[in-house]
Design an enzyme around this catalytic site. Structure first.
Site, PDB file in Angstrom:
ATOM      1  N   GLU A 170      37.343  45.436  44.141  1.00  0.00           N
ATOM      2  CA  GLU A 170      36.184  45.332  43.243  1.00  0.00           C
ATOM      3  C   GLU A 170      36.386  44.215  42.188  1.00  0.00           C
ATOM      4  N   GLY A 171      37.043  43.340  42.537  1.00  0.00           N
ATOM      5  CA  GLY A 171      37.265  42.177  41.841  1.00  0.00           C
ATOM      6  C   GLY A 171      38.671  42.283  41.217  1.00  0.00           C
ATOM      7  N   THR A 172      39.450  41.156  41.311  1.00  0.00           N
ATOM      8  CA  THR A 172      40.847  41.273  41.123  1.00  0.00           C
ATOM      9  C   THR A 172      40.934  40.958  39.598  1.00  0.00           C
ATOM     10  N   ARG A 222      64.513  67.424  30.972  1.00  0.00           N
ATOM     11  CA  ARG A 222      65.766  66.655  31.448  1.00  0.00           C
ATOM     12  C   ARG A 222      66.673  66.177  30.268  1.00  0.00           C
ATOM     13  N   LEU A 271      31.384  43.757  52.364  1.00  0.00           N
ATOM     14  CA  LEU A 271      31.158  42.523  51.751  1.00  0.00           C
ATOM     15  C   LEU A 271      32.506  41.426  51.964  1.00  0.00           C
ATOM     16  N   GLU A 313      35.518  39.434  53.733  1.00  0.00           N
ATOM     17  CA  GLU A 313      35.598  38.888  55.132  1.00  0.00           C
ATOM     18  C   GLU A 313      37.009  38.211  55.128  1.00  0.00           C
ATOM     19  N   SER A 330      38.507  56.419  46.208  1.00  0.00           N
ATOM     20  CA  SER A 330      37.865  55.254  46.725  1.00  0.00           C
ATOM     21  C   SER A 330      36.480  55.997  47.873  1.00  0.00           C
ATOM     22  N   PHE A 377      35.621  29.391  37.318  1.00  0.00           N
ATOM     23  CA  PHE A 377      35.916  29.642  38.684  1.00  0.00           C
ATOM     24  C   PHE A 377      36.353  28.693  39.686  1.00  0.00           C
ATOM     25  N   THR A 412      36.473  50.079  53.284  1.00  0.00           N
ATOM     26  CA  THR A 412      37.066  51.397  53.218  1.00  0.00           C
ATOM     27  C   THR A 412      36.032  52.487  53.800  1.00  0.00           C
TER      28      THR A 412
HETATM   29  P1  TGC Z   1      26.990  34.291  39.694  1.00  0.00           P
HETATM   30  O1  TGC Z   1      26.500  32.703  39.540  1.00  0.00           O
HETATM   31  O2  TGC Z   1      28.016  34.649  38.580  1.00  0.00           O
HETATM   32  O3  TGC Z   1      26.115  35.165  40.018  1.00  0.00           O
HETATM   33  C1  TGC Z   1      25.109  35.029  41.075  1.00  0.00           C
HETATM   34  C2  TGC Z   1      23.970  36.029  40.999  1.00  0.00           C
HETATM   35  O4  TGC Z   1      24.515  37.238  40.815  1.00  0.00           O
HETATM   36  C3  TGC Z   1      24.129  38.133  39.488  1.00  0.00           C
HETATM   37  N1  TGC Z   1      25.469  38.711  39.190  1.00  0.00           N
HETATM   38  C4  TGC Z   1      25.144  39.985  39.096  1.00  0.00           C
HETATM   39  N2  TGC Z   1      24.311  40.835  38.939  1.00  0.00           N
HETATM   40  C5  TGC Z   1      24.626  42.075  38.846  1.00  0.00           C
HETATM   41  N3  TGC Z   1      25.719  42.491  38.731  1.00  0.00           N
HETATM   42  C6  TGC Z   1      26.866  41.799  38.504  1.00  0.00           C
HETATM   43  N4  TGC Z   1      27.947  42.066  38.185  1.00  0.00           N
HETATM   44  C7  TGC Z   1      26.352  40.442  38.629  1.00  0.00           C
HETATM   45  N5  TGC Z   1      27.283  39.173  38.352  1.00  0.00           N
HETATM   46  C8  TGC Z   1      26.502  38.133  38.824  1.00  0.00           C
HETATM   47  C9  TGC Z   1      23.824  36.705  38.668  1.00  0.00           C
HETATM   48  O5  TGC Z   1      22.990  37.075  37.689  1.00  0.00           O
HETATM   49  C10 TGC Z   1      23.164  35.662  39.713  1.00  0.00           C
HETATM   50  O6  TGC Z   1      21.818  36.454  39.630  1.00  0.00           O
HETATM   51  P2  TGC Z   1      20.582  35.177  39.948  1.00  0.00           P
HETATM   52  O7  TGC Z   1      19.404  35.854  40.091  1.00  0.00           O
HETATM   53  O8  TGC Z   1      20.663  34.403  39.004  1.00  0.00           O
HETATM   54  O9  TGC Z   1      20.946  34.604  41.277  1.00  0.00           O
HETATM   55  O10 TGC Z   1      27.811  33.777  41.083  1.00  0.00           O
HETATM   56  P3  TGC Z   1      29.247  33.549  41.460  1.00  0.00           P
HETATM   57  O11 TGC Z   1      29.159  32.812  42.906  1.00  0.00           O
HETATM   58  O12 TGC Z   1      29.782  32.556  40.188  1.00  0.00           O
HETATM   59  O13 TGC Z   1      30.339  34.600  41.648  1.00  0.00           O
HETATM   60  C11 TGC Z   1      30.559  35.443  40.589  1.00  0.00           C
HETATM   61  C12 TGC Z   1      31.954  36.236  40.770  1.00  0.00           C
HETATM   62  C13 TGC Z   1      33.072  35.524  41.140  1.00  0.00           C
HETATM   63  C14 TGC Z   1      32.152  36.750  39.401  1.00  0.00           C
HETATM   64  C15 TGC Z   1      31.635  37.246  41.990  1.00  0.00           C
HETATM   65  O14 TGC Z   1      31.329  36.488  43.050  1.00  0.00           O
HETATM   66  C16 TGC Z   1      32.501  38.488  42.012  1.00  0.00           C
HETATM   67  O15 TGC Z   1      32.473  39.387  41.017  1.00  0.00           O
HETATM   68  N6  TGC Z   1      33.693  38.195  42.888  1.00  0.00           N
HETATM   69  C17 TGC Z   1      34.588  39.313  43.044  1.00  0.00           C
HETATM   70  C18 TGC Z   1      34.263  39.978  44.454  1.00  0.00           C
HETATM   71  C19 TGC Z   1      34.417  41.430  44.649  1.00  0.00           C
HETATM   72  O16 TGC Z   1      34.527  42.133  43.623  1.00  0.00           O
HETATM   73  N7  TGC Z   1      34.451  42.060  45.735  1.00  0.00           N
HETATM   74  C20 TGC Z   1      34.556  43.336  45.825  1.00  0.00           C
HETATM   75  C21 TGC Z   1      34.194  43.663  47.463  1.00  0.00           C
HETATM   76  S1  TGC Z   1      33.890  45.551  47.590  1.00  0.00           S
HETATM   77  C22 TGC Z   1      35.302  46.509  47.245  1.00  0.00           C
HETATM   78  O17 TGC Z   1      36.162  45.923  47.135  1.00  0.00           O
HETATM   79  C23 TGC Z   1      35.234  47.902  47.478  1.00  0.00           C
HETATM   80  S2  TGC Z   1      36.577  48.527  47.175  1.00  0.00           S
HETATM   81  C24 TGC Z   1      35.977  50.271  47.193  1.00  0.00           C
HETATM   82  C25 TGC Z   1      36.740  51.175  47.097  1.00  0.00           C
HETATM   83  O18 TGC Z   1      37.555  51.631  48.018  1.00  0.00           O
HETATM   84  O19 TGC Z   1      36.847  51.952  46.184  1.00  0.00           O
HETATM   85  P1  FAD Z   2      41.622  36.300  47.566  1.00  0.00           P
HETATM   86  O1  FAD Z   2      40.205  36.247  47.084  1.00  0.00           O
HETATM   87  O2  FAD Z   2      42.048  35.526  48.400  1.00  0.00           O
HETATM   88  O3  FAD Z   2      42.607  36.204  46.187  1.00  0.00           O
HETATM   89  C1  FAD Z   2      43.849  36.017  46.310  1.00  0.00           C
HETATM   90  C2  FAD Z   2      44.515  35.752  44.741  1.00  0.00           C
HETATM   91  O4  FAD Z   2      43.896  34.607  44.320  1.00  0.00           O
HETATM   92  C3  FAD Z   2      44.248  36.894  43.750  1.00  0.00           C
HETATM   93  O5  FAD Z   2      45.400  37.228  43.078  1.00  0.00           O
HETATM   94  C4  FAD Z   2      43.060  36.351  43.166  1.00  0.00           C
HETATM   95  O6  FAD Z   2      42.959  36.819  41.872  1.00  0.00           O
HETATM   96  C5  FAD Z   2      43.273  34.961  43.046  1.00  0.00           C
HETATM   97  N1  FAD Z   2      42.195  33.929  42.746  1.00  0.00           N
HETATM   98  C6  FAD Z   2      41.014  33.639  43.784  1.00  0.00           C
HETATM   99  N2  FAD Z   2      40.313  32.938  43.014  1.00  0.00           N
HETATM  100  C7  FAD Z   2      40.676  32.712  41.819  1.00  0.00           C
HETATM  101  C8  FAD Z   2      40.365  31.845  40.739  1.00  0.00           C
HETATM  102  N3  FAD Z   2      39.017  31.280  41.002  1.00  0.00           N
HETATM  103  N4  FAD Z   2      40.978  31.606  39.800  1.00  0.00           N
HETATM  104  C9  FAD Z   2      42.287  32.343  39.595  1.00  0.00           C
HETATM  105  N5  FAD Z   2      42.656  33.185  40.561  1.00  0.00           N
HETATM  106  C10 FAD Z   2      41.955  33.358  41.632  1.00  0.00           C
HETATM  107  N6  FAD Z   2      36.046  44.996  50.382  1.00  0.00           N
HETATM  108  C11 FAD Z   2      34.507  45.331  50.724  1.00  0.00           C
HETATM  109  O7  FAD Z   2      33.837  44.368  51.036  1.00  0.00           O
HETATM  110  N7  FAD Z   2      34.658  46.610  50.899  1.00  0.00           N
HETATM  111  C12 FAD Z   2      35.419  47.656  50.678  1.00  0.00           C
HETATM  112  O8  FAD Z   2      35.173  48.846  51.013  1.00  0.00           O
HETATM  113  C13 FAD Z   2      36.768  47.192  50.500  1.00  0.00           C
HETATM  114  N8  FAD Z   2      37.675  48.077  50.162  1.00  0.00           N
HETATM  115  C14 FAD Z   2      39.006  47.587  50.085  1.00  0.00           C
HETATM  116  C15 FAD Z   2      40.180  48.604  50.058  1.00  0.00           C
HETATM  117  C16 FAD Z   2      41.532  48.168  49.868  1.00  0.00           C
HETATM  118  C17 FAD Z   2      42.589  48.998  50.058  1.00  0.00           C
HETATM  119  C18 FAD Z   2      41.608  46.922  49.611  1.00  0.00           C
HETATM  120  C19 FAD Z   2      43.123  46.370  49.405  1.00  0.00           C
HETATM  121  C20 FAD Z   2      40.493  45.799  49.446  1.00  0.00           C
HETATM  122  C21 FAD Z   2      39.206  46.135  49.832  1.00  0.00           C
HETATM  123  N9  FAD Z   2      38.180  45.454  49.664  1.00  0.00           N
HETATM  124  C22 FAD Z   2      37.074  45.721  50.045  1.00  0.00           C
HETATM  125  C23 FAD Z   2      38.344  44.152  49.571  1.00  0.00           C
HETATM  126  C24 FAD Z   2      38.789  43.676  47.903  1.00  0.00           C
HETATM  127  O9  FAD Z   2      37.476  43.500  47.200  1.00  0.00           O
HETATM  128  C25 FAD Z   2      39.299  42.221  48.210  1.00  0.00           C
HETATM  129  O10 FAD Z   2      40.772  42.248  48.573  1.00  0.00           O
HETATM  130  C26 FAD Z   2      39.329  41.578  46.843  1.00  0.00           C
HETATM  131  O11 FAD Z   2      38.164  41.294  46.251  1.00  0.00           O
HETATM  132  C27 FAD Z   2      40.166  40.159  46.735  1.00  0.00           C
HETATM  133  O12 FAD Z   2      39.932  39.251  47.947  1.00  0.00           O
HETATM  134  P2  FAD Z   2      41.080  38.799  48.815  1.00  0.00           P
HETATM  135  O13 FAD Z   2      41.768  39.989  49.307  1.00  0.00           O
HETATM  136  O14 FAD Z   2      40.297  38.118  49.783  1.00  0.00           O
HETATM  137  O15 FAD Z   2      42.058  37.679  47.963  1.00  0.00           O
END
Ligand code: TGC
Ligand code: FAD
Length: 416
Positions: free
Chosen positions: A395-397, A300, A162, A164, A122, A415, A195
């Site tokens: 990074e997306g569930t 074992r 990203l 909140e 991470s 969605f 992180t």
């Molecule tokens: P949607 O309409 O699909 O897209 C909006 C705009 O974004 C573009 N796009 C992308 N571009 C690059 N890469 C991708 N993977 C892309 N996906 C979409 C898309 O083309 C569009 O562009 P434009 O020019 O037309 O505006 O948007 P949506 O609102 O329907 O959302 C899509 C959805 C739900 C898939 C997205 O919101 C999503 O992936 N949600 C999950 C959130 C997430 O992964 N959060 C992670 C937070 S960071 C983290 O967890 C770090 S952990 C780090 C660690 O410790 O390792």
């Molecule tokens: P929610 O979005 O509230 O989801 C809760 C449940 O509902 C999940 O099971 C989900 O799959 C489900 N759900 C939501 N929407 C739907 C749907 N449309 N259909 C079906 N099921 C749905 N974020 C950052 O920005 N930066 C970081 O560095 C970072 N580091 C992290 C480190 C750790 C250890 C953890 C645990 C999380 C971190 N995250 C970070 C956040 C992480 O990306 C989010 O926890 C994750 O994207 C899920 O968001 P949430 O926790 O708000 O769950």
């Protein structure tokens, strides 16, 4: 009553010291799992780098990681070594201090780090893919010169905001705002699950400007109004730092904006890079759990024979080999597409979804094969399993990646 007539066995039972059989796993005996000779598909350079990272992680990190996880401490003394091994920004061009490597090398590095602990991967993922990548891709030359060399050297640490408190899977609904005020922006908001944040020098913060557009900003964490309380009640990734980022009327120079991108595609494009690293990393954790299980079943004995001789045990072992091998092939192909620049985000999602699930299944199955001792710290499997619960979520569930691929394949948006 103890069944044995051996008086020392009775003494063991009555003493307060627990007795355990010898550990059936030697971490230094790890040879990797390569059932389909994927090594032959790698360049000499990629193999050499992979072996170097593997040797370091086994010798220097494996012996200390359990203690750090138990005490909830991040082994920050490793940062200079990680920098020296090129683990911080492996794909960033060398002119900015990065490694200039291709995606296969990046993936192999993440595999070897996560083979020991997901939290350490991470740290590397966030540094390279979520902080250096956006600065390199969307930042000004001045921002690149200021941050990239020091991040690559481990002299500066970054985080990515990203998510909140009320916005996770749907970041388009974010509440954090950036208001223009002369030559400054004023940032207000609250990021959760960031992180590295409590130890970071710079935060990549995604916020909505007054025209409701998502933009990226570089926020130095020593600015007035920034606080980064640690989230310290986690049972997963305990050797990593996870925090909140509270932004209360934080004034930053207008030049801190990442000027070359706007909209959700900014943060999502960074996630493509990090999700890709997770695809490899999760399989590193799976390979570690398989290794423990394989060594155990060949040591074992129960019912007078090695437990590896029982058909039901072999089924578990074969299932692990099969799923890990499929995931390794997926990673290799994804890596070649990524290196060629033709990969689609949906292909990354499919691999992230598959490989996290495979890794969790392998960890759970390995734990089962270890019997009772599998729930102790004699083995790293429970730690991997608990870590992977975060990896499958961040990074997306799993569900979000299902819907991303589902939308791609059917053309229907499920969605909302
Ligand atoms: P949607 O309409 O699909 O897209 C909006 C705009 O974004 C573009 N796009 C992308 N571009 C690059 N890469 C991708 N993977 C892309 N996906 C979409 C898309 O083309 C569009 O562009 P434009 O020019 O037309 O505006 O948007 P949506 O609102 O329907 O959302 C899509 C959805 C739900 C898939 C997205 O919101 C999503 O992936 N949600 C999950 C959130 C997430 O992964 N959060 C992670 C937070 S960071 C983290 O967890 C770090 S952990 C780090 C660690 O410790 O390792
Ligand atoms: P929610 O979005 O509230 O989801 C809760 C449940 O509902 C999940 O099971 C989900 O799959 C489900 N759900 C939501 N929407 C739907 C749907 N449309 N259909 C079906 N099921 C749905 N974020 C950052 O920005 N930066 C970081 O560095 C970072 N580091 C992290 C480190 C750790 C250890 C953890 C645990 C999380 C971190 N995250 C970070 C956040 C992480 O990306 C989010 O926890 C994750 O994207 C899920 O968001 P949430 O926790 O708000 O769950």
């Amino acid at each position: 009553m103890p069944e044995s007539s051996d008086p020392s066995a009775i003494a063991d039972v009555t003493s307060s010291r627990a007795t355990a059989p010898p550990q059936t796993w030697d971490p230094s005996a790890f040879e990797g799992l390569d059932y389909y000779a994927i090594d032959e598909l790698l360049s000499d350079e990629a193999r050499t780098i992979r072996d170097e990272v593997r040797a370091f992680m086994t010798a220097e990190v494996s012996p200390i990681i359990e203690e750090h996880a138990e005490n909830e401490t991040f082994p920050d003394h490793l940062i200079p070594d990680f920098a020296g091994l090129g683990l911080l920004g492996p794909k960033v061009p060398e002119e900015y201090g990065g490694g200039g490597h291709d995606s296969i090398v990046y993936g192999l590095m993440m595999q070897e780090v996560e083979r020991i602990d997901s939290g350490l991967r991470s740290f590397c993922s966030v540094t390279g893919s979520l902080v250096m990548y956006p600065i390199w891709k969307y930042g000004s030359e001045e921002q690149k010169q200021r941050w990239l060399p020091s991040l690559a050297a481990g002299e500066a640490i970054g985080c990515f905001g990203l998510t909140e408190p009320y916005v996770g899977s749907n970041p388009s609904d974010m509440r954090t705002t950036a208001r223009r005020d002369g030559d400054s922006f004023i940032i207000d908001g609250h990021k959760r699950w960031s992180t590295n944040a409590s130890i970071a020098d710079v935060a990549v913060i995604w916020a909505k400007t007054e025209d409701d557009t998502i933009r990226g900003f570089l926020v130095e964490t020593d600015r007035d109004g920034v606080s980064t309380p640690t989230i310290d009640d986690t049972l997963s990734l305990r050797a990593a730092v996870t925090s909140e980022v509270v932004l209360d009327n934080v004034r930053i120079p207008a030049g801190n904006i990442l000027s070359e991108v706007s909209g959700l595609k900014g943060p999502l494009s960074c996630l493509n890079q990090a999700r890709y690293g997770i695809c490899w990393g999760a399989i590193g954790a799976a390979m570690a759990c398989f290794d423990v299980a394989q060594q155990h079943v060949t040591n074992r004995e129960q019912f007078g024979r090695k437990i590896g001789g029982f058909q039901l045990v072999q089924e578990r072992i074969v299932e692990m080999v099969q799923e890990i091998t499929k995931a390794q092939l997926l990673n290799w192909r994804l890596g070649t597409l990524m290196t060629a620049g033709t990969v689609r985000p949906q292909q990354v999602s499919l691999a992230k979804r598959n490989n996290c699930r495979v890794a969790l299944d392998v960890a759970r199955s390995a734990r089962q094969l270890l019997g009772g001792n599998g729930v102790t710290k004699m083995y790293p499997v429970m730690r991997h399993m608990a870590n992977l619960e975060s990896v499958v979520t961040y990074e997306g569930t799993h569900e979000i990646h299902t819907l991303i691929v589902g939308r791609d394949v059917t053309g229907e948006n499920a969605f909302t």
